[in-house]
Design a protein around this motif. Structure first.
Motif, PDB file in Angstrom:
ATOM      1  N   ILE A  17      -3.202  -0.318 -13.380  1.00  5.80           N
ATOM      2  CA  ILE A  17      -2.936  -0.568 -11.958  1.00  5.80           C
ATOM      3  C   ILE A  17      -1.443  -0.792 -11.740  1.00  5.80           C
ATOM      4  O   ILE A  17      -0.840  -0.247 -10.810  1.00  5.80           O
ATOM      5  CB  ILE A  17      -3.745  -1.777 -11.458  1.00  5.80           C
ATOM      6  CG1 ILE A  17      -5.240  -1.479 -11.524  1.00  5.80           C
ATOM      7  CG2 ILE A  17      -3.347  -2.133 -10.030  1.00  5.80           C
ATOM      8  CD1 ILE A  17      -6.118  -2.657 -11.187  1.00  5.80           C
ATOM      9  N   LEU A  18      -0.818  -1.600 -12.625  1.00  2.00           N
ATOM     10  CA  LEU A  18       0.612  -1.874 -12.501  1.00  2.00           C
ATOM     11  C   LEU A  18       1.423  -0.596 -12.688  1.00  2.00           C
ATOM     12  O   LEU A  18       2.394  -0.351 -11.956  1.00  2.00           O
ATOM     13  CB  LEU A  18       1.033  -2.925 -13.529  1.00  2.00           C
ATOM     14  CG  LEU A  18       2.527  -3.294 -13.544  1.00  2.00           C
ATOM     15  CD1 LEU A  18       2.933  -3.877 -12.190  1.00  2.00           C
ATOM     16  CD2 LEU A  18       2.823  -4.270 -14.669  1.00  2.00           C
ATOM     17  N   GLN A  19       1.012   0.234 -13.647  1.00  5.87           N
ATOM     18  CA  GLN A  19       1.722   1.476 -13.887  1.00  5.87           C
ATOM     19  C   GLN A  19       1.661   2.392 -12.667  1.00  5.87           C
ATOM     20  O   GLN A  19       2.674   2.967 -12.242  1.00  5.87           O
ATOM     21  CB  GLN A  19       1.140   2.190 -15.106  1.00  5.87           C
ATOM     22  CG  GLN A  19       1.850   3.495 -15.446  1.00  5.87           C
ATOM     23  CD  GLN A  19       1.213   4.198 -16.631  1.00  5.87           C
ATOM     24  OE1 GLN A  19       0.185   3.756 -17.134  1.00  5.87           O
ATOM     25  NE2 GLN A  19       1.817   5.287 -17.076  1.00  5.87           N
ATOM     26  N   ASN A  20       0.472   2.542 -12.103  1.00  2.82           N
ATOM     27  CA  ASN A  20       0.323   3.381 -10.907  1.00  2.82           C
ATOM     28  C   ASN A  20       1.077   2.791  -9.713  1.00  2.82           C
ATOM     29  O   ASN A  20       1.636   3.523  -8.895  1.00  2.82           O
ATOM     30  CB  ASN A  20      -1.152   3.552 -10.560  1.00  2.82           C
ATOM     31  CG  ASN A  20      -1.852   4.527 -11.485  1.00  2.82           C
ATOM     32  OD1 ASN A  20      -1.219   5.388 -12.071  1.00  2.82           O
ATOM     33  ND2 ASN A  20      -3.153   4.373 -11.639  1.00  2.82           N
ATOM     34  N   PHE A  21       1.083   1.446  -9.615  1.00  2.53           N
ATOM     35  CA  PHE A  21       1.816   0.800  -8.532  1.00  2.53           C
ATOM     36  C   PHE A  21       3.316   1.093  -8.658  1.00  2.53           C
ATOM     37  O   PHE A  21       3.980   1.413  -7.664  1.00  2.53           O
ATOM     38  CB  PHE A  21       1.575  -0.709  -8.558  1.00  2.53           C
ATOM     39  CG  PHE A  21       2.429  -1.483  -7.583  1.00  2.53           C
ATOM     40  CD1 PHE A  21       2.102  -1.519  -6.239  1.00  2.53           C
ATOM     41  CD2 PHE A  21       3.573  -2.146  -8.016  1.00  2.53           C
ATOM     42  CE1 PHE A  21       2.885  -2.218  -5.333  1.00  2.53           C
ATOM     43  CE2 PHE A  21       4.362  -2.851  -7.118  1.00  2.53           C
ATOM     44  CZ  PHE A  21       4.016  -2.882  -5.778  1.00  2.53           C
ATOM     45  N   LEU A  22       3.842   0.996  -9.881  1.00  2.73           N
ATOM     46  CA  LEU A  22       5.269   1.237 -10.091  1.00  2.73           C
ATOM     47  C   LEU A  22       5.625   2.704  -9.849  1.00  2.73           C
ATOM     48  O   LEU A  22       6.721   3.009  -9.358  1.00  2.73           O
ATOM     49  CB  LEU A  22       5.664   0.827 -11.508  1.00  2.73           C
ATOM     50  CG  LEU A  22       5.598  -0.681 -11.804  1.00  2.73           C
ATOM     51  CD1 LEU A  22       5.916  -0.955 -13.260  1.00  2.73           C
ATOM     52  CD2 LEU A  22       6.539  -1.458 -10.878  1.00  2.73           C
ATOM     53  N   LEU A  23       4.698   3.604 -10.180  1.00  2.00           N
ATOM     54  CA  LEU A  23       4.936   5.021  -9.902  1.00  2.00           C
ATOM     55  C   LEU A  23       4.958   5.304  -8.400  1.00  2.00           C
ATOM     56  O   LEU A  23       5.749   6.105  -7.916  1.00  2.00           O
ATOM     57  CB  LEU A  23       3.851   5.879 -10.568  1.00  2.00           C
ATOM     58  CG  LEU A  23       3.942   6.058 -12.084  1.00  2.00           C
ATOM     59  CD1 LEU A  23       2.704   6.778 -12.603  1.00  2.00           C
ATOM     60  CD2 LEU A  23       5.201   6.842 -12.459  1.00  2.00           C
ATOM     61  N   LEU A  69      -0.963  -0.861  -1.875  1.00  2.00           N
ATOM     62  CA  LEU A  69      -1.725  -1.582  -2.893  1.00  2.00           C
ATOM     63  C   LEU A  69      -3.039  -0.885  -3.228  1.00  2.00           C
ATOM     64  O   LEU A  69      -3.439  -0.813  -4.394  1.00  2.00           O
ATOM     65  CB  LEU A  69      -2.012  -3.007  -2.418  1.00  2.00           C
ATOM     66  CG  LEU A  69      -0.791  -3.906  -2.167  1.00  2.00           C
ATOM     67  CD1 LEU A  69      -1.239  -5.230  -1.568  1.00  2.00           C
ATOM     68  CD2 LEU A  69      -0.016  -4.132  -3.447  1.00  2.00           C
ATOM     69  N   THR A  70      -3.714  -0.364  -2.206  1.00  2.13           N
ATOM     70  CA  THR A  70      -5.053   0.184  -2.444  1.00  2.13           C
ATOM     71  C   THR A  70      -5.026   1.531  -3.156  1.00  2.13           C
ATOM     72  O   THR A  70      -5.937   1.824  -3.937  1.00  2.13           O
ATOM     73  CB  THR A  70      -5.831   0.317  -1.127  1.00  2.13           C
ATOM     74  OG1 THR A  70      -5.128   1.204  -0.243  1.00  2.13           O
ATOM     75  CG2 THR A  70      -6.010  -1.039  -0.462  1.00  2.13           C
ATOM     76  N   VAL A  71      -4.017   2.368  -2.909  1.00  2.11           N
ATOM     77  CA  VAL A  71      -3.967   3.673  -3.593  1.00  2.11           C
ATOM     78  C   VAL A  71      -3.831   3.498  -5.103  1.00  2.11           C
ATOM     79  O   VAL A  71      -4.620   4.079  -5.868  1.00  2.11           O
ATOM     80  CB  VAL A  71      -2.841   4.555  -3.014  1.00  2.11           C
ATOM     81  CG1 VAL A  71      -2.600   5.771  -3.911  1.00  2.11           C
ATOM     82  CG2 VAL A  71      -3.193   5.023  -1.611  1.00  2.11           C
TER      83      VAL A  71
END
Length: 312
Positions: free
Chosen positions: A2-8, A300-302
């Motif tokens: 989740i953190l990785q996708n958020f940072l991307l 946040l949700t994506v």
């Protein structure tokens, strides 16, 4: 994950926030943002899709069942939302129709295309091109017929389909997709200066499109209709992508196609829904609320939903 996708995703949503902030504090005029949105939609994004598709001739064709997964979900969620509007919120038929569209019509062009290419890579282009091409035609036809029938008018289904088809064909994004496939099929190259110009325009598509989304959001203000807005948020950001995911499982859609379909489904409400609300003069306040809040929350949700689907 989740953190990785958020940072991307963060730099992309940061551009949306920057556009919103710039318009709110009058660093740029709203009309400038409107012009940027037209530039992105009419020129930059079509060039990006043209360049990407014609250079992706070595990519395999998408699994065409993706249409069943994505648009099957649109059908199910729309009918479910329509019934909620009628039974729980006591909306009229035309109001429930637009309310249903707020649960399924994503911001696929300005937000979806840049996000998908940035997060999933160019391998997703055939899949998102297929969905985007059908999305405008099918959903505009559906909402027009639904509203006209609910208002007890004699709706011309064939006339509406023709109008929707013409609206789709003359759409600059669809033209870019079709020309890209034509160029890839014929293997016709372009002179060097034109290639360079297209590359520059393509490079501008993502930042300009995302920045213009933010400036566009600055014109909307939150109103009342809290329950109706809350229902739209839950249905669009959670129910719609979850339904797409399970239908993809049902139809055996895997890999990049499933990732692309779920990503597009998890996007916020598209501005076309607000245009529908204005055109038919129904529930404009709740739709504006949903447009603004789903875009803010999608940061946040994506990442959350895409990470969850990848894990499953």
């Amino acid at each position: 994950m989740i953190l990785q996708n958020f940072l991307l995703a963060f730099p992309l949503f940061f551009l949306v926030g920057l556009g919103f902030f710039s318009a709110k504090v009058n660093l740029i005029d709203f009309n400038v943002g409107k012009g940027l949105a037209k530039f992105a939609f009419n020129i930059a994004i079509p060039c990006l899709l043209f360049q990407t598709i014609r250079g992706a001739s070595n990519l395999p064709a998408p699994d065409w069942n993706i249409g069943l997964g994505y648009f099957g979900s649109c059908t199910l969620v729309f009918l479910f939302t329509f019934l909620i509007g009628r039974k729980s919120f006591h909306l009229r038929g035309d109001e429930s129709t637009v309310f249903g569209m707020s649960a399924i019509f994503s911001n696929n062009v300005q937000l979806g295309i840049p996000l998908a290419i940035s997060l999933l890579g160019e391998n997703c282009v055939p899949s998102i091109s297929f969905i985007v091409s059908l999305n405008v035609f099918l959903l505009w036809v559906a909402v027009t017929v639904g509203v006209e029938l609910s208002r007890s008018r004699e709706a011309s289904v064939w006339g509406t389909c023709f109008e929707g088809l013409w609206r789709t064909i003359k759409n600059p994004v669809i033209i870019g997709i079709l020309l890209g496939f034509l160029s890839s099929w014929t293997d016709i190259g372009l002179p060097g200066p034109f290639e360079k110009s297209l590359s520059l325009l393509s490079a501008s598509a993502t930042p300009v499109a995302l920045f213009s989304v933010g400036t566009g959001l600055s014109r909307y203000k939150l109103s009342s209709h809290i329950r109706l807005t809350g229902a739209s948020i839950v249905l669009k950001l959670f129910i719609q992508p979850t339904t797409v995911f399970f239908l993809c499982l049902l139809f055996g859609i895997t890999g990049i196609e499933r990732q692309a379909a779920c990503l597009l489904a998890s996007l916020p409400v598209g501005v076309n829904v607000y245009i529908m609300a204005q055109e038919f003069e129904v529930i404009e306040g709740p739709v504006a609320n949903a447009l603004l809040l789903t875009t803010c929350l999608s940061m946040l949700t994506v990442p959350l939903m895409t990470s969850l689907f990848n894990f499953l």
